[in-house]
Design an enzyme around this catalytic site. Sequence first.
Site, short mmCIF file in Angstrom:
data_model
loop_
_atom_site.label_atom_id
_atom_site.label_comp_id
_atom_site.label_asym_id
_atom_site.label_seq_id
_atom_site.Cartn_x
_atom_site.Cartn_y
_atom_site.Cartn_z
N CYS A 1 122.61 66.32 -19.29
CA CYS A 1 123.11 67.60 -19.78
C CYS A 1 122.26 68.20 -20.89
CB CYS A 1 124.56 67.46 -20.23
SG CYS A 1 124.86 66.15 -21.44
N CYS B 1 128.97 60.11 -22.62
CA CYS B 1 129.47 61.45 -22.95
C CYS B 1 130.90 61.62 -22.45
CB CYS B 1 128.57 62.51 -22.33
SG CYS B 1 129.12 64.21 -22.61
#
EC number: 2.8.1.13
Length: 384
Positions: free
Chosen positions: A196, A100
């Site tokens: 996340c 990410c």
Amino acid sequence: MSKRRVVVGMSGGVDSSVTAWLLKEQGYDVVGLFMKNWEDDDDGEYCSTRQDWIDVVSVADLIGIDVEAVNFAAEYKDRVFAEFLREYSAGRTPNPDVLCNAEIKFKAFLDHAMSLDAEMIATGHYARVRERDGRFELLKAFDHTKDQSYFLHRLNQAQLSKTMFPLGEMPKTKVREIAAQIGLPNAKKKDSTGICFIGERPFRDFLNRYLPTKPGPMKTPDGKRVGEHIGLAFYTFGQRKGIGLGGSKDGSGEPWFVAAKDIPSNTLYVVQGHDHPWLLSHELVAGNVSWVAGEPPADGFACGAKTRYRQADAACRFGAAAAGPAGEARFTLAFDDAQWAVTPGQSAVLYDGEICLGGGIIEHAASGRDAAAAAPAAALVEAR
């Protein structure tokens, strides 16, 4: 003379909020950018996106900066989540936060920030960037207990040249102190934990939505069946909790740990004892490499390495390995001392003191199991 524009990635947390305030105080033209990277479950009990955006707007109003939201959910699913599922399907344990950072927070976000006429971007990560001799170095944070360079090791020269980490030189206690002093509405907000897009929800429940269960045998190194697993994807190397063998009557009384996965036979191998030989490795092979400086260390280079976040640097020697099936670069690490539960799919990150050199994805870690007849190394999950 116009002020230099810096776009700050704001999550609604205290770290990114203090980052924005510090840069505003230093005279930068600060713009806040809130990234929405996940679409599902916006109204679910585990999703905090809506409240995070409210916190971002409140902080922006307080410190006097403009803020906008941008949706990277499509990019995230294509570049990060799809790989996450592929790795778990193959029996490995990926770290999506590493990908990410490289693909979303410091690529898609950086590109968007440049479209807003920014000179630099900034985030609330605990790390440092140093320019020396025309090159950019990624350094550990001053507060080693919060250092996040492990998650940032795939950043390249172009990304680092445009990045600021204002919190890299201060301890987390100071960040909290600043937040309270300036009256940030989120000053006491707890730090985010976990992956996340999963948030605080049970990991196994989340994974079960995307990957099918495929029960199979659970065996010891000598081939004795001691139970049944629900699917290899739902276990990770070194796992102790959730195996379902707590009080096995035939065991030694020591706790059980996941030690290997045999994909062809759909078998999960478990061992008893924290220091069982199958859990200890002196060497590993990693692929999918990325070097901060753009090139690897010299063969035989003595360095430190982490095979998981917040692990102390382990002394080792770097070596070049045979190229992968598609000719891709790979490397080996030979450790001075045995490392526990080196997990395929996780990142092996190299350090030269405070300097993060880069790293790669662990493919295989040699241990006592490689010599065991019950589960030949060639059949284990880490063999690609």
